[in-house]
Scaffold this active site. Structure first.
Site, PDB file in Angstrom:
ATOM      1  N   HIS A 147       4.662   5.599  11.424  1.00 18.74           N
ATOM      2  CA  HIS A 147       4.281   5.490  10.426  1.00 18.74           C
ATOM      3  C   HIS A 147       2.757   6.923  10.287  1.00 18.74           C
ATOM      4  O   HIS A 147       1.898   6.872   9.596  1.00 18.74           O
ATOM      5  CB  HIS A 147       3.430   4.532  10.147  1.00 18.74           C
ATOM      6  CG  HIS A 147       3.652   3.743   8.537  1.00 18.74           C
ATOM      7  ND1 HIS A 147       2.787   4.452   7.113  1.00 18.74           N
ATOM      8  CD2 HIS A 147       2.853   2.635   7.617  1.00 18.74           C
ATOM      9  CE1 HIS A 147       2.548   3.718   6.330  1.00 18.74           C
ATOM     10  NE2 HIS A 147       2.541   2.819   6.269  1.00 18.74           N
ATOM     11  N   LYS A 162      25.138  -2.836  -0.527  1.00 18.72           N
ATOM     12  CA  LYS A 162      27.337  -2.897  -0.119  1.00 18.72           C
ATOM     13  C   LYS A 162      27.494  -2.332   1.134  1.00 18.72           C
ATOM     14  O   LYS A 162      28.700  -1.829   0.824  1.00 18.72           O
ATOM     15  CB  LYS A 162      27.378  -1.977  -2.255  1.00 18.72           C
ATOM     16  CG  LYS A 162      26.964  -3.214  -3.718  1.00 18.72           C
ATOM     17  CD  LYS A 162      27.747  -2.191  -4.740  1.00 18.72           C
ATOM     18  CE  LYS A 162      26.465  -2.391  -5.676  1.00 18.72           C
ATOM     19  NZ  LYS A 162      26.907  -1.391  -6.343  1.00 18.72           N
ATOM     20  N   ARG A 175       1.082  -1.380  -0.399  1.00 16.73           N
ATOM     21  CA  ARG A 175       0.137  -0.390  -0.233  1.00 16.73           C
ATOM     22  C   ARG A 175       1.053   0.941  -0.003  1.00 16.73           C
ATOM     23  O   ARG A 175       0.524   2.124  -0.841  1.00 16.73           O
ATOM     24  CB  ARG A 175      -1.071   0.042   1.574  1.00 16.73           C
ATOM     25  CG  ARG A 175      -2.320  -0.863   0.505  1.00 16.73           C
ATOM     26  CD  ARG A 175      -2.693  -1.641   2.144  1.00 16.73           C
ATOM     27  NE  ARG A 175      -1.687  -1.935   2.493  1.00 16.73           N
ATOM     28  CZ  ARG A 175      -1.633  -3.630   1.966  1.00 16.73           C
ATOM     29  NH1 ARG A 175      -3.328  -3.799   1.562  1.00 16.73           N
ATOM     30  NH2 ARG A 175      -0.914  -4.115   2.433  1.00 16.73           N
ATOM     31  N   THR A 176       1.743   1.674   0.383  1.00 15.61           N
ATOM     32  CA  THR A 176       2.777   2.928   1.177  1.00 15.61           C
ATOM     33  C   THR A 176       3.518   2.931   0.145  1.00 15.61           C
ATOM     34  O   THR A 176       3.727   4.279  -0.888  1.00 15.61           O
ATOM     35  CB  THR A 176       3.094   2.787   2.176  1.00 15.61           C
ATOM     36  OG1 THR A 176       2.605   2.001   3.192  1.00 15.61           O
ATOM     37  CG2 THR A 176       3.635   4.174   2.876  1.00 15.61           C
TER      38      THR A 176
HETATM   39  N1   CP Z   1      -0.087   0.408   5.825  1.00 18.09           N
HETATM   40  C1   CP Z   1       0.830  -0.450   5.471  1.00 18.09           C
HETATM   41  O1   CP Z   1       1.824   0.163   5.730  1.00 18.09           O
HETATM   42  O2   CP Z   1       0.799  -1.815   4.748  1.00 18.09           O
HETATM   43  P1   CP Z   1       2.056  -1.716   3.387  1.00 18.09           P
HETATM   44  O3   CP Z   1       2.643  -2.422   4.495  1.00 18.09           O
HETATM   45  O4   CP Z   1       1.452  -2.710   2.390  1.00 18.09           O
HETATM   46  O5   CP Z   1       2.579  -0.715   2.747  1.00 18.09           O
END
Ligand code: CP
Length: 309
Positions: A132, A83, A54-55
């Site tokens: 996040h 590396k 998603r992100t």
């Molecule tokens: N919600 C979210 O961060 O999903 P992903 O880990 O798929 O990006």
């Protein structure tokens, strides 16, 4: 004014700045064609040292839908991190190529290190078990769309509250809105970190309780925010196996909930929401994922300082 700024922590944006992002997202949702070229000639770099669906893809879809272009990497192994290159050096290089960067990293604080060494805006796409912030923008835009406001509700946050970075960012962001009651539902081992309890909830005098049984509070909740047990953060496989199915939201539990309760989940889901719930009108998690793209479109525009012609 958000132009040129970084987004590392949800508190980097004031409530007023958040509202300006949400209003722009509303406008984009209403008239997407009017925004189809606003980022023409601009480049977004997605530097993802950890897996994501998603992100990363919503950031890329957001930039492409704004008329810009994208470049980047989706794993540490496919970049020169394999590396031994530092985040600082990678960022100083990326800044010569792109206009804005979204970064996910397993180490807490890595996007901040990148931001400190970057002349272009850096967006934290998730750093370890820490924060996040763009998931929080997604969550807030979803709640605002479903309820019409970001005040006056009881939210149950359930699952892995220790390692779940979306939970930490959401509690921080919601701490600034009025009349929100937090019910934190987790096994003893996966309770929220002390800094969230002490520095955010207690310091701000917020109403909260910590419990273990979801069934005991289902009928009180306006929003249920489910989370996955974060396998990748466990040191010990046996602990993960023991805790992974602590909560499974199914029809029986949903029958105890209010008719207008909304079920949110940052996704990916593993077992914690039964697929039989997906057709329940209260299941909002796929709608939430779509809001994530729109809010990232608005954020990119704000941080680049571009406007509709
Ligand atoms: N919600 C979210 O961060 O999903 P992903 O880990 O798929 O990006």
């Amino acid at each position: 004014m958000l132009k040129g700024r970084h987004l590392i922590d949800p508190m980097d944006l004031t409530v007023e700045e958040l509202e300006s992002v949400f209003k722009l997202a509303d406008e984009i949702i209403e008239n997407p064609a009017e925004y189809a070229d606003v980022c023409k000639g601009k480049l977004l770099s997605t530097c993802f040292y950890e897996p994501s669906t998603r992100t990363r893809l919503s950031f890329e879809a957001a930039m492409l839908r704004l008329g810009g272009q994208v470049l980047g990497f989706s794993s540490a192994e496919s970049s020169s991190a394999a590396k031994g290159e530092s985040v600082r050096d990678t960022m100083m290089t990326i800044a010569s190529y792109a206009d804005i960067c979204a970064m996910r990293h397993p180490k807490e604080g890595a996007p901040k290190v990148a931001a400190l060494n970057s002349p272009i805006p850096v967006i934290n796409g998730g750093d370890g078990g820490h924060q996040h912030p763009t998931q929080t923008l997604t969550d807030l835009l979803t709640i605002r769309a479903l309820r019409g406001k970001l005040t006056d509700f009881t939210i149950g946050i359930c699952g892995d509250l220790k390692f779940g970075r979306t939970v930490h960012s959401l509690i921080k962001a919601l701490s600034r809105y009025d009349n929100i009651k937090f019910i934190l539902i987790s096994p003893e081992e996966l309770k929220i970190p002390d800094y969230i309890r002490e520095e955010i909830l207690m310091k701000n005098g917020l109403e909260f309780q910590e419990i273990e049984r979801l069934e005991d509070v289902m009928n009180e909740l306006d929003i249920l925010y489910m989370t996955r047990v974060q396998k990748e953060r466990f040191f010990n496989e046996a602990d993960y196996v023991r805790l992974k199915d602590s909560y499974i939201l199914d029809k029986d539990k949903m029958s105890m909930a209010k008719q207008d309760m909304a079920v949110l989940h940052p996704l990916p889901r593993v077992n914690e929401i039964s697929v039989e719930i997906d057709n329940d009108p209260r299941a909002a998690y796929f709608k939430q994922a779509k809001y994530g793209m729109y809010v990232r479109m608005a954020l990119i525009m704000k941080l680049l300082g571009v406007e509709k012609c």
